[in-house]
Structures are given as structure tokens and as C-alpha cells.
Design an enzyme around this catalytic site. Structure first.
Site, PDB file in Angstrom:
ATOM      1  N   LEU A  33       0.849  -1.192   0.000  1.00 54.90           N
ATOM      2  CA  LEU A  33       0.000   0.000   0.000  1.00 54.90           C
ATOM      3  C   LEU A  33       0.881   1.238   0.000  1.00 54.90           C
ATOM      4  O   LEU A  33       1.378   1.662   1.040  1.00 54.90           O
ATOM      5  CB  LEU A  33      -0.935  -0.019   1.210  1.00 54.90           C
ATOM      6  CG  LEU A  33      -1.925  -1.194   1.242  1.00 54.90           C
ATOM      7  CD1 LEU A  33      -2.679  -1.222   2.557  1.00 54.90           C
ATOM      8  CD2 LEU A  33      -2.894  -1.106   0.062  1.00 54.90           C
ATOM      9  N   GLU A  34       1.065   1.829  -1.156  1.00 56.64           N
ATOM     10  CA  GLU A  34       1.994   2.938  -1.319  1.00 56.64           C
ATOM     11  C   GLU A  34       1.378   4.291  -0.994  1.00 56.64           C
ATOM     12  O   GLU A  34       2.041   5.318  -1.097  1.00 56.64           O
ATOM     13  CB  GLU A  34       2.564   2.929  -2.738  1.00 56.64           C
ATOM     14  CG  GLU A  34       3.338   1.652  -3.047  1.00 56.64           C
ATOM     15  CD  GLU A  34       3.952   1.633  -4.435  1.00 56.64           C
ATOM     16  OE1 GLU A  34       3.959   2.691  -5.087  1.00 56.64           O
ATOM     17  OE2 GLU A  34       4.413   0.559  -4.855  1.00 56.64           O
ATOM     18  N   ASN A  35       0.100   4.281  -0.597  1.00 55.20           N
ATOM     19  CA  ASN A  35      -0.555   5.535  -0.233  1.00 55.20           C
ATOM     20  C   ASN A  35      -0.852   5.602   1.255  1.00 55.20           C
ATOM     21  O   ASN A  35      -1.742   6.309   1.697  1.00 55.20           O
ATOM     22  CB  ASN A  35      -1.848   5.694  -1.048  1.00 55.20           C
ATOM     23  CG  ASN A  35      -1.570   5.777  -2.542  1.00 55.20           C
ATOM     24  OD1 ASN A  35      -0.790   6.612  -2.970  1.00 55.20           O
ATOM     25  ND2 ASN A  35      -2.175   4.890  -3.310  1.00 55.20           N
TER      26      ASN A  35
ATOM     27  N   GLN B  21       7.884   1.735   0.891  1.00 56.58           N
ATOM     28  CA  GLN B  21       8.835   2.647   0.276  1.00 56.58           C
ATOM     29  C   GLN B  21       9.896   3.033   1.317  1.00 56.58           C
ATOM     30  O   GLN B  21       9.713   2.829   2.511  1.00 56.58           O
ATOM     31  CB  GLN B  21       8.098   3.873  -0.255  1.00 56.58           C
ATOM     32  CG  GLN B  21       7.041   3.524  -1.308  1.00 56.58           C
ATOM     33  CD  GLN B  21       6.191   4.719  -1.697  1.00 56.58           C
ATOM     34  OE1 GLN B  21       6.437   5.371  -2.702  1.00 56.58           O
ATOM     35  NE2 GLN B  21       5.185   5.011  -0.898  1.00 56.58           N
TER      36      GLN B  21
END
Length: 562
Positions: free
Chosen positions: A387-389, A418
């Protein structure tokens, strides 16, 4: 470099050098010792204490014991020094201690008549004990004990200050006595590789030590612990002791914990593993069926699951048209074939455009139920969190634990944060990884599409080098994750990411630096991590586009690590 940062570095180095000369091993307190500090727990406000420039106050939270603790805040040229004059006896040895948290904290004593001593700790989000000893001179009847922070740093907290030793005439608190053995030790949970324990609190204890088959395996401050890294279907004997400044209690009665049997298909994951993302879409990379994925990959993460209209819930839709007519039945058969060959196939949730949000109890339940349903439908071994958000650590933890309860101990859980997500244990991704450490398989951080980041030594590193990989991995390795839970995530080719591609040689050098201490750049890790899990790449498709150059080079190297 700013003047502030330069002064902080000078102070840290000076303190480290001083500590090398002054700190001694703290001995056990004798039965006649008393705590010569007054208002040691700040229950009477700042009575008996003086703080520089009005920097100190008492607070009701956080406290270690009682109802109050000291909060002192450095400001400008003031380091928030709080001090007390303590009466002591000449020619006597005392143990100085305090529990601290928050910003940089320094504990010391002056006026001893011999060698003044001090100790310190960098910032800490939990209570940590500082302790050292000093000896008074032949005519010393009082000393000054103090705490302080550092210029421009955040507030620090202190509680339960102690100056244990012969009664100098002002002390009223008795010294600690060795605690009794813990009672009520029981096995509260098991997986195929861990045993969870719980026991009753012991009065006067400040910590507990857990023994497995007679060998110390961990020390904790609370009344529970999870012992990991165990063999499946194996029985172990556990005992616990209670500890404080006076020493260690006798061992508790023993309990036996037996790990679960492995329940997943195929053999267990190898000690060192390579993870590759398989694209369920066509973006110009080589289109693959799962059967086409190179044999060097041990974990294949199918990218991606799809969000639904139900908060937190996901589903999976095979892009048959985009993959040249690949059918669901072929896909399922290929999953089974990979598993029979010893591989793990998991479904990845998220990605750059992923919109799954788990931010309350209901969505956490929806996530666990839906992921388990997808696993059952297709035969996936587990889930990857990409989940990059952003994510909510509380509810993602809840969701993954609920999924684990459904799927059992063979569940594979991977994460692909990230770089910014793993700079500190206070970040949500890092918190989640630590929260589920007993069921987490591996964190493959994305060392690409990143700006410059801090390494574990506090220095700034730019992506694209061995130092960037090793110095950032060190944060996870020293921040609480086991080496087996850390992997290096890199693009398979220059087309696999916007930036951050490095050659397989750089990847292998970084792996060697971390696992064996060879091949390092200017950054040298504080220790080696031979249990390092391995490496990850985006993606198997871009790897195939480049002739599988990445997996052909990195795969054998990972599998050959010690």
C-alpha cells in the site's frame, strides 16, 4: 552542515569517550542500602529539585511508576539541567540510576571527591534505565546528581531516580531486594515457529528473563513474550525469572510449549529467498503465465488484487484478455505446480494505484475475510502488503492477525514499503511490521523511486549504491526486525522503475556486506546478519524482458548466502 548538528556530534563523541572511562558494571545492592535521593519519583512536584531556566515541570503522563514524572525541555542555549544535592557517606560506593524516555537524556553526578561519572542515551519512545556507579572521597558528605537533555532537542522525561548505597542521612527509600519467582507461567499461543508465553506480575520486578531449555532467549519488561525461530512440531521447555537492581529471582516452574505442524502446501520457505512480482497486466514488459516465471524465484507475488465497493475488501480478477487468453483454470493449475516445486505464490494488495484502505475495525474485518476468500479460491499461500498511499498500523495489524487466525501458521505475509516508510520505528509501516513480527515473513523495502534517505548511522545516502542499500537495511535490522525478515527490493531492469536501478553486482555486494561483512562501500554495518532473507525485484516480467539477467545473477547468490 549546520552549527547545531556539528555541536551535537561533538557532544555525542565526547560523551562516548567519557563513558569508556567512567561507566562500570553495576553490582547488586546490599540489604542495608537505601535510596539517598529525595522525591525520587517527582510525586511532590519539583520539591528538592532545581531545573535551569525554568525548564522542568512534572507531568501525569507519561510516567513509569506512581502518578508523576519529570518533563524537562531544552531551549536555546539551555540544556534543561535538573539537579539535587544528595547526602552521602565518605569512602562509599553508590549506584546512580534513573528511568528516562523522550529526547537525548544525560544522567550524572558531580562533587564525588573522586571521579565524577555520567551516562546518556539517545532519544527513546519507551522507558529506558540509565545506571552507573561512583565512589565518594574521604571527606565527601554530599554530591550533586543531575539530568539534562541537549540543545535544540526535544523534551526528555525522567522518573524513579535512585542513589542506592549507605545512608548518608537524607535517604528514606530502602534498596531493592531480589524479587520472587514468577507464578502462573502458561502457554498463551503457538504457531509452527513460535510459542507465546504469559505469567503473573512480581512485586518489585523491573523486568523478566525467558529461558528456553535452560538457555536465556529474551528479556522483556512486561508479563508476556513470544519466542520465535522455533522448529515446527517440536516441544520446548520454558521458565521465566524476575529481575531488578538487586538481581535475578529463582526460575519459575517449567511449562512445555509445542509448535504447530506446518499446514501449507509444499515444503517450507528456504532460509534465503528471492521474491518476484508477477504482473497481472500488460505494460510493455514480457507477458508471462505463472509457469513461465524463472525457477530462481521462491516467492511469487501476483500483482495486484482489486479493491471493491466494500471498505477494506478486495477481490482478484485475472486479466485473461491482457495475458493472451490465460484462463483461470490454467492460472490455478500453474499455482499448484509452482507450489509442488517448492515455491510460494501470494496475492499482492496495493501498488502505485492501489486504493484499498483499512482504517477502522469494520474494514479490517472486511480485509481479512476477503483476502482469505481469495486465497481459498485460487490457492494463494498468503498476502503481500504494498500500500503505497499509506496505512493505519492499528487496523492493518488487526486485519493481518485476523487473517492469520483463519489461514493458520503456514500463512506467508510480505510487505513492500517505500524507503520513507521505514526511516523510523514510529512510521506506520514499520510499526505494523513490528506489531506482527511473530507472523511476518519478510519486508522487501523498495530501494528505488526514492530520494536521498538517512542510514542507521544518521548520514544521508543517495539511491543507486551499495551504501544506500546497506545503510537503510541496517535501520530495519537494528530496529527490531529479525534478519530473516529483511530483504532488498530492486528493479529487474532500467525499465522496471523510474529511478534506482543498480546492477545485479551491486545487489550481490550489498547482500554480502550485510550477511558476511564483505563487499561493503564506505558504510560498514555494526555487525553481520547471516540470516538475511534475500532480495526482491519488480518484476519477473521486466526480468524476462532483459533475458532474466537479474534472477540469473542474484538468485544463485541469494541461495548461496551462509
Amino acid at each position: 552542515m549546520s552549527p547545531h548538528r556539528r555541536s551535537l556530534r561533538f557532544w555525542s563523541g565526547a560523551v562516548t569517550a567519557a563513558l569508556a572511562l567512567t561507566v562500570t558494571i553495576v553490582g547488586q545492592a546490599s540489604a542495608a542500602d537505601v535510596n539517598n535521593a529525595r522525591n525520587a519519583g517527582f510525586e511532590s512536584g519539583l520539591s528538592d529539585w532545581t531545573c535551569s531556566a525554568g525548564s522542568g515541570t512534572t507531568v501525569s503522563s507519561p510516567v513509569r511508576t506512581g502518578a508523576a514524572a519529570l518533563q524537562a525541555t531544552p531551549s536555546g542555549q539551555d540544556n534543561a539541567r535538573c539537579a539535587q544535592s544528595v547526602r552521602v557517606k565518605p569512602n562509599s560506593t553508590y549506584t546512580l540510576g534513573a528511568w528516562v524516555r523522550g529526547g537525548y537524556t544525560y544522567l550524572g553526578v558531580t562533587g564525588t571527591g573522586t571521579t565524577d561519572v555520567s551516562t546518556w542515551t539517545p532519544d527513546s519512545s519507551s522507558w529506558k534505565q540509565l545506571s552507573t556507579t561512583f565512589t565518594t572521597g574521604s571527606s565527601t558528605t554530599s554530591v550533586t546528581v543531575y539530568t539534562h537533555g541537549w540543545y535544540g532537542q526535544s523534551a526528555y522525561y525522567a522518573d524513579d531516580v535512585s542513589v542506592f548505597g549507605p545512608d548518608g542521612g537524607g535517604g528514606t527509600d530502602p534498596g531493592p531486594t531480589i524479587p520472587s519467582a514468577p507464578g502462573g507461567l502458561n502457554v498463551s499461543g503457538t504457531t509452527s515457529s513460535s510459542v507465546s508465553l504469559a505469567w503473573n506480575a512480581v512485586s518489585g520486578a523491573t523486568g523478566y528473563t525467558v529461558y528456553r531449555d535452560g538457555t536465556k532467549v529474551t528479556a522483556v519488561s512486561g508479563t508476556s513474550a513470544t519466542v520465535t525461530g522455533l522448529a515446527a512440531s517440536t516441544s520446548y521447555s520454558f521458565r521465566v525469572t524476575a529481575t531488578n537492581g538487586a538481581g535475578e529471582s529463582p526460575k519459575s516452574a517449567a511449562v512445555t510449549g509445542t509448535t504447530n505442524k506446518p499446514s501449507g502446501p509444499g515444503p517450507a520457505l528456504p532460509k534465503h529467498a528471492v521474491t518476484g512480482y508477477w504482473q497481472n497486466f500488460d505494460n510493455g514488459a514480457t507477458v508471462q503465465k505463472l509457469a513461465d516465471v524463472q525457477a530462481q524465484y521462491d516467492i511469487i507475488a501476483v500483482a495486484f488484487a482489486d479493491a471493491t465497493s466494500t471498505p477494506g475488501a478486495v477481490t482478484f480478477n485475472l486479466d485473461s484478455a491482457g495475458l493472451g487468453g490465460y484462463t483461470v483454470d490454467q492460472f490455478k493449475a500453474d499455482i499448484r505446480a509452482k507450489q509442488a516445486a517448492g515455491k510460494k505464490v501470494i496475492v499482492s494488495v496495493g501498488g502505485e494505484r492501489g486504493t484499498v484502505a483499512v482504517n477502522d475495525a469494520a474494514s479490517a474485518t472486511n480485509f481479512a475475510n476477503s483476502v482469505y476468500s481469495v486465497m481459498q479460491t485460487y490457492g494463494f499461500d498468503g498476502v503481500d502488503i504494498d500500500l503505497e498511499n499509506g496505512l493505519n498500523a492499528t487496523y492493518m495489524t488487526q486485519a493481518l492477525r485476523a487473517l492469520s487466525a483463519k489461514a493458520g501458521s503456514s500463512l506467508i505475509i510480505t510487505m513492500a514499503p517505500q524507503t520513507i516508510d521505514m526511516q523510523s520505528t514510529s512510521n506506520s509501516y514499520f510499526q505494523t511490521a513490528l506489531n506482527i513480527k511473530d507472523i511476518l515473513t519478510v519486508v522487501n523495502m523498495q530501494y528505488y523511486n526514492s530520494g536521498s534517505m538517512l542510514g542507521c548511522d544518521g548520514k544521508v545516502y543517495s539511491q543507486g549504491s551499495v551504501d544506500f542499500l546497506t545503510a537503510l537495511a541496517c535501520i530495519q535490522l537494528e530496529g527490531g526486525l529479525a534478519p530473516s525478515q529483511v530483504g532488498l527490493g530492486l528493479p529487474a531492469s532500467t525499465r522496471g522503475a523510474g529511478s534506482g536501478y543498480v546492477s545485479p553486482t551491486v545487489v550481490n555486494n550489498a547482500l554480502d556486506c550485510l550477511a558476511k561483512g564483505t563487499g561493503c562501500g564506505s558504510f560498514k554495518p555494526p555487525r553481520t546478519y547471516p540470516g538475511l532473507r534475500g532480495a526482491m525485484t519488480w518484476s519477473t516480467n521486466w526480468d524476462a524482458t532483459a533475458g532474466n539477467a537479474w534472477s540469473n545473477a542474484v538468485g544463485p547468490h541469494v541461495h548461496g548466502l551462509p
